[in-house]
Design an enzyme around this catalytic site. Structure first.
Site, PDB file in Angstrom:
ATOM      1  N   GLY A 139       0.847  -1.181   0.000  1.00 15.77           N
ATOM      2  CA  GLY A 139       0.000   0.000   0.000  1.00 15.77           C
ATOM      3  C   GLY A 139       0.879   1.227   0.000  1.00 15.77           C
ATOM      4  CD1 TRP A 164      -6.076  -1.615  -0.076  1.00 16.08           C
ATOM      5  CD2 TRP A 164      -8.173  -1.508   0.671  1.00 16.08           C
ATOM      6  NE1 TRP A 164      -6.143  -2.379   1.070  1.00 16.08           N
ATOM      7  CE2 TRP A 164      -7.433  -2.327   1.550  1.00 16.08           C
ATOM      8  CE3 TRP A 164      -9.538  -1.297   0.932  1.00 16.08           C
ATOM      9  CZ2 TRP A 164      -7.990  -2.937   2.672  1.00 16.08           C
ATOM     10  CZ3 TRP A 164     -10.082  -1.911   2.048  1.00 16.08           C
ATOM     11  CH2 TRP A 164      -9.317  -2.707   2.899  1.00 16.08           C
ATOM     12  CD  GLU A 370      -5.761   9.976  -4.751  1.00 10.77           C
ATOM     13  OE1 GLU A 370      -4.965  10.891  -5.021  1.00 10.77           O
ATOM     14  OE2 GLU A 370      -6.874   9.859  -5.275  1.00 10.77           O
TER      15      GLU A 370
END
Length: 390
Positions: A139, A164, A370
């Site tokens: 991630g 995600w 983000e």
């Protein structure tokens, strides 16, 4: 009529065209988005028809060139449109930001032939995009992604799982980052993958505490064949493509966060004006007045920060640090302001009769997407101090 109430937000719009654009957005919001936002979110319905309307209205390609179907608007204007959309319904504002993120790679790094072939449909043809960087095991450490793309003649064969993914399972195209070389950031390449490509499938949507109307799902790539003509940029350039897109995308998240916070403040001010305790309006009590003053100040500061970063981008100046600062500040502001809005409404704020409880649940997500806010601090420190010594 109460003497208290939400005040209109002052906008810094550089042209009359931009002012007309924002008026169009506000009218669309009041007619199409706000009236059904609470019901649609509670039901977990994605507003695909709203995105079709936004596409027809030219609102899905605002920061991109007109020659490819975009709106040729400065980022400063585009972000203020995002703020308005997010204030009405975060699923819509965030969705537009994600779509713009998915278009960024092709618009900025694609060849002229690629842009001419694909961008008009992506920007104004009713298509919806998704951005595929994160994976189950990578991630924040995006450079360690494991999805692979192997060359096979004039094609690439993609295998792996992305996690995600906003619009996962409903997007018409996916900007996918995959490993074509060795380990680390230099072995990554970007691809434009059609949503109906053979071997591409979506997992069940994640069950989230908020943003129920916006589907988030894993994307499985099982020997998905993509022609080399859909490779974006040079082989091995993908990590630079991804980081450039994230710089711009973080400003989109910042604008959405300010919109959400503004919606929460407006609810708090309106409630304080109408609610009476001890024979006078709640808005007369100094403790509450100070709380609302702090909420409004945080929002104005966040708005000024994301607009300043946007102007740097529009002027062609580096804005990585400023984008990280804006994302960090604005999303932390949204979390604090929505928490305070629930407090202003008291018991009513904790019920679904008012939208502030939904705003609170949605704000938490903005601190994660983000790049978590911890990662934003890493980016800011690295820009100021250089990379950490090992």
């Amino acid at each position: 009529m109460s003497e208290y109430g939400p005040q209109p937000v002052e906008r810094r719009l550089p042209t009359e065209e931009a002012q007309d654009l924002l008026s169009l957005v506000r009218d669309l919001v009041q007619r199409e988005i706000e009236p059904v936002a609470a019901e649609e979110e509670e039901a977990g319905r994605f507003p695909r028809e709203t995105f079709a309307l936004l596409s027809r209205s030219g609102l899905l390609g605002l920061p991109y060139p007109a020659e490819y179907g975009g709106g040729d608007q400065p980022y400063e204007v585009y972000l203020q449109v995002l703020e308005e959309l997010a204030a009405a319904r975060l699923t819509v504002g965030l969705g537009v930001s994600v779509h713009s993120l998915a278009c960024h790679a092709l618009a900025s790094f694609g060849s002229k032939e690629q842009r001419s072939e694909h961008l008009p449909a992506m920007l104004g043809g009713g298509l919806l995009g998704a951005y595929c960087l994160s994976e189950p095991s990578s991630g924040s450490d995006a450079a360690s992604l494991r999805t692979r793309a192997v060359r096979d003649g004039d094609d690439w064969v993609l295998t792996g799982t992305k996690a995600w993914i906003t619009h996962g399972g409903i997007a018409d195209f996916y900007t996918v980052l995959a490993r074509t070389g060795g380990e680390g950031p230099r072995g990554i390449t970007a691809f434009l993958v059609p949503g109906d490509a053979a071997g591409l499938s979506a997992g069940a949507p994640e069950r989230k505490m908020g943003m129920k109307g916006s589907p988030t799902a894993q994307i499985n790539l099982d020997d998905v064949r993509v022609p080399d003509a859909r490779r974006i940029g040079d082989e091995g350039q993908g990590f630079a493509v991804a980081l450039a897109a994230l710089d711009a995308g973080r400003l989109g998240i910042a604008a959405c966060a300010v919109g959400l916070a503004q919606a929460a403040l407006d609810q708090a001010v309106a409630y304080a004006a109408e609610r009476r305790q001890f024979g006078r309006p709640l808005a007369d009590f100094q403790g509450l007045r100070f709380l609302i003053a702090d909420m409004a100040t945080r929002i104005e500061a966040g708005r000024a920060l994301y607009l300043a970063a946007a102007r740097r981008r529009d002027e062609g100046l580096p804005f990585t640090r400023q984008a990280a600062m804006a994302k960090l500040t604005c999303t932390d502001t949204a979390m604090q302001v929505t928490t305070d809005a629930v407090q202003v409404l008291g018991g009513y704020g904790y019920t679904t009769d008012f939208p502030v409880e939904r705003f609170l649940r949605e704000a938490k997500m903005l601190q994660i997407v983000e790049g978590t806010n911890q990662i934003q601090r890493v980016v800011i420190a690295r820009q100021l101090l250089g990379p950490e010594s090992r």
